[in-house]
Design a protein around this motif. Structure first.
Motif, PDB file in Angstrom:
ATOM      1  N   PRO A 363       0.802  -1.233   0.000  1.00 47.17           N
ATOM      2  CA  PRO A 363       0.000   0.000   0.000  1.00 47.17           C
ATOM      3  C   PRO A 363       0.830   1.277   0.000  1.00 47.17           C
ATOM      4  O   PRO A 363       0.306   2.369   0.045  1.00 47.17           O
ATOM      5  CB  PRO A 363      -0.745  -0.116   1.329  1.00 47.17           C
ATOM      6  CG  PRO A 363       0.267  -0.763   2.242  1.00 47.17           C
ATOM      7  CD  PRO A 363       1.001  -1.765   1.379  1.00 47.17           C
ATOM      8  N   TYR A 391      -7.129   0.561   2.500  1.00 46.87           N
ATOM      9  CA  TYR A 391      -7.937  -0.487   1.891  1.00 46.87           C
ATOM     10  C   TYR A 391      -7.094  -1.493   1.111  1.00 46.87           C
ATOM     11  O   TYR A 391      -7.561  -2.592   0.794  1.00 46.87           O
ATOM     12  CB  TYR A 391      -8.997   0.128   0.982  1.00 46.87           C
ATOM     13  CG  TYR A 391     -10.043   0.921   1.744  1.00 46.87           C
ATOM     14  CD1 TYR A 391     -10.328   0.652   3.083  1.00 46.87           C
ATOM     15  CD2 TYR A 391     -10.741   1.963   1.130  1.00 46.87           C
ATOM     16  CE1 TYR A 391     -11.271   1.367   3.789  1.00 46.87           C
ATOM     17  CE2 TYR A 391     -11.696   2.698   1.837  1.00 46.87           C
ATOM     18  CZ  TYR A 391     -11.947   2.397   3.165  1.00 46.87           C
ATOM     19  OH  TYR A 391     -12.878   3.124   3.861  1.00 46.87           O
ATOM     20  N   ASN A 392      -5.849  -1.112   0.792  1.00 50.13           N
ATOM     21  CA  ASN A 392      -4.949  -2.033   0.082  1.00 50.13           C
ATOM     22  C   ASN A 392      -3.935  -2.694   1.017  1.00 50.13           C
ATOM     23  O   ASN A 392      -3.043  -3.403   0.547  1.00 50.13           O
ATOM     24  CB  ASN A 392      -4.214  -1.293  -1.033  1.00 50.13           C
ATOM     25  CG  ASN A 392      -5.050  -1.161  -2.293  1.00 50.13           C
ATOM     26  OD1 ASN A 392      -5.101  -2.074  -3.117  1.00 50.13           O
ATOM     27  ND2 ASN A 392      -5.726  -0.032  -2.439  1.00 50.13           N
ATOM     28  N   CYS A 393      -4.044  -2.458   2.332  1.00 54.59           N
ATOM     29  CA  CYS A 393      -3.154  -3.114   3.295  1.00 54.59           C
ATOM     30  C   CYS A 393      -3.480  -4.602   3.395  1.00 54.59           C
ATOM     31  O   CYS A 393      -4.654  -4.989   3.393  1.00 54.59           O
ATOM     32  CB  CYS A 393      -3.296  -2.478   4.677  1.00 54.59           C
ATOM     33  SG  CYS A 393      -2.467  -0.888   4.856  1.00 54.59           S
ATOM     34  N   THR A 394      -2.457  -5.410   3.479  1.00 58.54           N
ATOM     35  CA  THR A 394      -2.657  -6.850   3.695  1.00 58.54           C
ATOM     36  C   THR A 394      -2.358  -7.239   5.139  1.00 58.54           C
ATOM     37  O   THR A 394      -2.572  -8.385   5.521  1.00 58.54           O
ATOM     38  CB  THR A 394      -1.754  -7.660   2.753  1.00 58.54           C
ATOM     39  OG1 THR A 394      -0.382  -7.265   2.956  1.00 58.54           O
ATOM     40  CG2 THR A 394      -2.129  -7.405   1.290  1.00 58.54           C
ATOM     41  N   SER A 395      -1.858  -6.290   5.927  1.00 60.33           N
ATOM     42  CA  SER A 395      -1.538  -6.573   7.323  1.00 60.33           C
ATOM     43  C   SER A 395      -1.590  -5.270   8.117  1.00 60.33           C
ATOM     44  O   SER A 395      -1.303  -4.188   7.590  1.00 60.33           O
ATOM     45  CB  SER A 395      -0.142  -7.193   7.431  1.00 60.33           C
ATOM     46  OG  SER A 395       0.190  -7.421   8.782  1.00 60.33           O
ATOM     47  N   GLN A 398       1.426  -2.644   8.321  1.00 62.92           N
ATOM     48  CA  GLN A 398       1.653  -1.652   7.262  1.00 62.92           C
ATOM     49  C   GLN A 398       1.016  -0.318   7.627  1.00 62.92           C
ATOM     50  O   GLN A 398       1.651   0.745   7.539  1.00 62.92           O
ATOM     51  CB  GLN A 398       1.086  -2.174   5.934  1.00 62.92           C
ATOM     52  CG  GLN A 398       1.792  -3.423   5.434  1.00 62.92           C
ATOM     53  CD  GLN A 398       1.037  -4.129   4.324  1.00 62.92           C
ATOM     54  OE1 GLN A 398      -0.202  -4.143   4.295  1.00 62.92           O
ATOM     55  NE2 GLN A 398       1.779  -4.712   3.394  1.00 62.92           N
ATOM     56  N   LEU A 433      -7.678  -4.710  10.450  1.00 66.19           N
ATOM     57  CA  LEU A 433      -6.799  -5.306   9.446  1.00 66.19           C
ATOM     58  C   LEU A 433      -6.223  -6.625   9.971  1.00 66.19           C
ATOM     59  O   LEU A 433      -6.135  -6.847  11.170  1.00 66.19           O
ATOM     60  CB  LEU A 433      -5.669  -4.329   9.118  1.00 66.19           C
ATOM     61  CG  LEU A 433      -6.103  -3.033   8.427  1.00 66.19           C
ATOM     62  CD1 LEU A 433      -4.924  -2.064   8.347  1.00 66.19           C
ATOM     63  CD2 LEU A 433      -6.623  -3.324   7.021  1.00 66.19           C
ATOM     64  N   PRO A 434      -5.814  -7.521   9.037  1.00 63.31           N
ATOM     65  CA  PRO A 434      -5.208  -8.802   9.467  1.00 63.31           C
ATOM     66  C   PRO A 434      -3.990  -8.590  10.346  1.00 63.31           C
ATOM     67  O   PRO A 434      -3.140  -7.736  10.039  1.00 63.31           O
ATOM     68  CB  PRO A 434      -4.836  -9.478   8.130  1.00 63.31           C
ATOM     69  CG  PRO A 434      -5.715  -8.818   7.120  1.00 63.31           C
ATOM     70  CD  PRO A 434      -5.920  -7.408   7.569  1.00 63.31           C
ATOM     71  N   GLN A 435      -3.897  -9.332  11.410  1.00 66.67           N
ATOM     72  CA  GLN A 435      -2.758  -9.227  12.326  1.00 66.67           C
ATOM     73  C   GLN A 435      -1.735 -10.314  12.008  1.00 66.67           C
ATOM     74  O   GLN A 435      -2.079 -11.437  11.661  1.00 66.67           O
ATOM     75  CB  GLN A 435      -3.245  -9.388  13.784  1.00 66.67           C
ATOM     76  CG  GLN A 435      -4.318  -8.405  14.186  1.00 66.67           C
ATOM     77  CD  GLN A 435      -3.828  -6.975  14.204  1.00 66.67           C
ATOM     78  OE1 GLN A 435      -2.750  -6.682  14.697  1.00 66.67           O
ATOM     79  NE2 GLN A 435      -4.650  -6.071  13.675  1.00 66.67           N
ATOM     80  N   ASP A 436      -0.452  -9.957  12.098  1.00 65.76           N
ATOM     81  CA  ASP A 436       0.605 -10.969  11.861  1.00 65.76           C
ATOM     82  C   ASP A 436       0.621 -12.002  12.976  1.00 65.76           C
ATOM     83  O   ASP A 436       0.344 -11.683  14.127  1.00 65.76           O
ATOM     84  CB  ASP A 436       1.958 -10.279  11.780  1.00 65.76           C
ATOM     85  CG  ASP A 436       2.119  -9.524  10.466  1.00 65.76           C
ATOM     86  OD1 ASP A 436       1.386  -9.828   9.519  1.00 65.76           O
ATOM     87  OD2 ASP A 436       2.990  -8.642  10.406  1.00 65.76           O
TER      88      ASP A 436
END
Length: 436
Positions: A363, A391-395, A398, A433-436
């Motif tokens: 992102p 909206y483009n974050c995968t985690s 970020q 958002l998804p958490q690591d």
């Protein structure tokens, strides 16, 4: 072919005439005549005398132009290649040169020019020809790079490097490396890693193999394995600057994560070693800046980011970090004319990334564009770009990273309505958002 002493020739591979690059027309003939030719003519040969520039459309050929062009490509002392605009003829001739010569090929690009995937690991020196004041600086850079290439005669052809490694390792490793390359092109990273690991078993002491598999582990988020691979690469080749840089990045990533098999370190010393070995590696400067920033050594971090900006001729990543820290340290949003000009060029580059299908470097391209709008006073567009980045974050990390970057400037922007809106939005969205 006419009687020409090719040992004093620098053959220039570049587009001809006026070509469209991005959203502007570039006069490559002007660049050749006013930038490349004088820079080449000022380059001394170690044995005495100076280099001479040649370009196919500027020479009078007595025979078939294709035949003589290939002779120039293969036998010229140096070749200067400008990949700006991603011209297919230029890349074809670059490939021929890389196959023919193991050294003596120097690549340049304009500062805002894109670099395609297949050559983004090759050093391409950035230059500028606009405004006019940049011409002298670019000529000086080109002369210095060509002079160093003549003096050091470093192996710079990735084709020759790969072929030499394969010849040394034998056909079985040749097959494994081809399989690994094909797996990478299929985006099958686990298979590529397996193939590199098999190749390492056949040639334990090859530093290049450790570097390549380390990069794959890095992309896969396996930081312990990546750090171990980079550390082995530096042990086998102590002067391997890229391996020291990647080791420093991996060490820093692991610094706050217990469980690494390596001695816990911030990575600062590895990155300083990388810079010592290659003072033109802007990634090393920028990565060291990131370490110092996280350690809250802000003034030192600013210096590193500024050096990275200077070496890269305004790459958006170190430029934006340098400006954020400058705002924090000086308590003011005022920018120099040079910084404003660099931001405008960065905007063009980053906006092209956001317009790719799908967007590239997400992102961060959206977050960078949001910050550029802040610094250029376009607050109306700032929040929209930030929103697109989230909206483009995968985690979640970020968005948290960008939030931390913004908060560095809270001493100056705390009362700004758009700034507060951006901060509140990030804090609200990060838990979702998804958490690591």
């Amino acid at each position: 072919m006419p009687e020409v002493d090719l040992s004093s020739i620098c053959f220039v591979v570049m587009p001809f005439g006026i070509k469209r690059v991005g959203d502007k027309d570039v006069n490559f003939d002007f660049i050749y005549d006013e930038v490349f030719v004088p820079a080449i003519a000022a380059t001394p040969l170690p044995e005495g005398g100076y280099l001479e520039a040649r370009r196919t459309d500027k020479d009078f050929f007595s025979a078939d132009i294709d035949i003589e062009m290939y002779q120039y490509i293969e036998y010229s002392r140096l070749s200067l290649t400008d990949i700006t605009g991603l011209n297919p003829n230029v890349f074809y001739e670059l490939g021929v040169r890389h196959r023919a010569r193991s050294s003596g090929t120097v690549i340049f690009r304009q500062v805002d020019a894109a670099i395609p995937f297949d050559v983004n690991h090759i050093k391409a020196f950035p230059y500028e020809y606009e405004p006019e004041t940049q011409v002298e600086e670019s000529k000086s850079l080109i002369t210095r790079v060509l002079t160093e290439s003549l003096l050091n005669n470093r192996l710079d052809s990735p084709v020759q490097i790969a072929l030499a490694a394969q010849r040394a390792m034998g056909l079985s490793i040749d097959r494994l490396l081809k399989d690994a390359e094909n797996a990478i092109r299929r985006h099958d990273r686990p298979q590529a890693i397996r193939k590199y690991e098999q190749a390492i078993k056949l040639n334990y002491g090859n530093a290049t193999l450790y570097q390549e598999v380390g990069l794959l582990y890095k992309d896969d988020g396996k930081w312990n394995k990546a750090a171990e691979a980079f550390a082995k690469a530096t042990r086998f080749i102590p002067a391997y600057s890229e391996a020291h840089r990647e080791l420093g990045i991996a060490q820093n990533k692991l610094f706050s994560k217990p469980g690494s098999s390596l001695e816990m370190t911030t990575g600062e010393e590895s990155l300083k070693r990388a810079i010592e070995l290659n003072d033109q590696d802007f990634d090393a400067y920028a990565s060291l800046g990131g370490i110092l920033k996280r350690l809250q050594r802000f003034e030192e971090a600013y210096v590193m980011y500024q050096l990275a900006t200077d070496v890269s001729r305004g790459h958006p990543y170190p430029l934006l970090n340098a400006i954020r820290l400058q705002v924090r340290q000086r308590g003011s949003m005022s920018l120099t004319a040079k910084q404003t000009s660099q931001l405008k060029r960065a905007e063009q580059m980053v906006r092209l990334q956001t317009q790719d299908s799908p967007p590239s470097n997400i992102p961060w391209c959206f977050f960078d564009l949001s910050d550029i709008y802040v610094f250029l006073g376009r607050k109306d567009a700032c929040f929209n770009a930030l929103e697109e980045g989230v909206y483009n974050c995968t985690s979640a990390w970020q968005a948290e990273t960008h939030l931390n970057s913004l908060q560095l400037m809270s001493n100056v922007l705390a009362e700004d309505e758009i700034f507060k809106r951006c901060i509140d939005f990030l804090k609200e969205e990060i838990p979702n958002l998804p958490q690591d």
